[in-house]
Design a protein around this motif. Structure first.
Motif: not given
Length: 120
Positions: A86-87, A92-97, A72-77, A53-63
């Motif tokens: 911290l975040v 944006e529509g169906k996507v959460v950044y 699921s693991a990323i969403s938990h963290q 996330l220092f580089e750019t905003e991203m959605c859970v799928c991309d992370i």
């Protein structure tokens, strides 16, 4: 290799120094909150997510794809990081950044890196 720790051999309490410092240290609640913040930094997955996330905003799928982990693991963290402020996220529509909550997060991280590099 174990380092020797030096101990003070005197029994004198320097009251003036003790009182001066007592007035300067933050309240116990503040120190407790700070300890909780640093606990959040104590997980390597959360550290990786912050680096991303220092580089750019991203959605859970991309992370998840980038870190080769489940959504699921990323969403938990991310939830832990969000609760620690911290975040943050935006929809944006169906996507959460997700992105850093503010620049203090990067400053805390950078100071830790400087310290680690000094130890090497």
């Amino acid at each position: 290799m174990e380092k020797n720790i030096e101990f003070c051999n005197c029994q004198t309490i320097h009251e003036d120094v003790v009182e001066k410092v007592r007035k300067l240290i933050p309240p116990a609640k503040t120190l407790s909150d700070l300890a909780e913040l640093f606990k959040v930094f104590g997980d390597s997955t959360r550290i990786k997510i912050l680096c991303v996330l220092f580089e750019t905003e991203m959605c859970v799928c991309d992370i998840a794809a980038l870190l080769n982990m489940t959504q699921s693991a990323i969403s938990h963290q991310l939830r832990v990081l969000k609760n620690a402020r911290l975040v943050k996220h935006r929809r944006e529509g169906k996507v959460v950044y997700y992105s850093l909550d503010d620049q203090h997060v990067k400053q805390i991280f950078d100071q830790g890196l400087i310290h680690i590099k000094e130890l090497r």
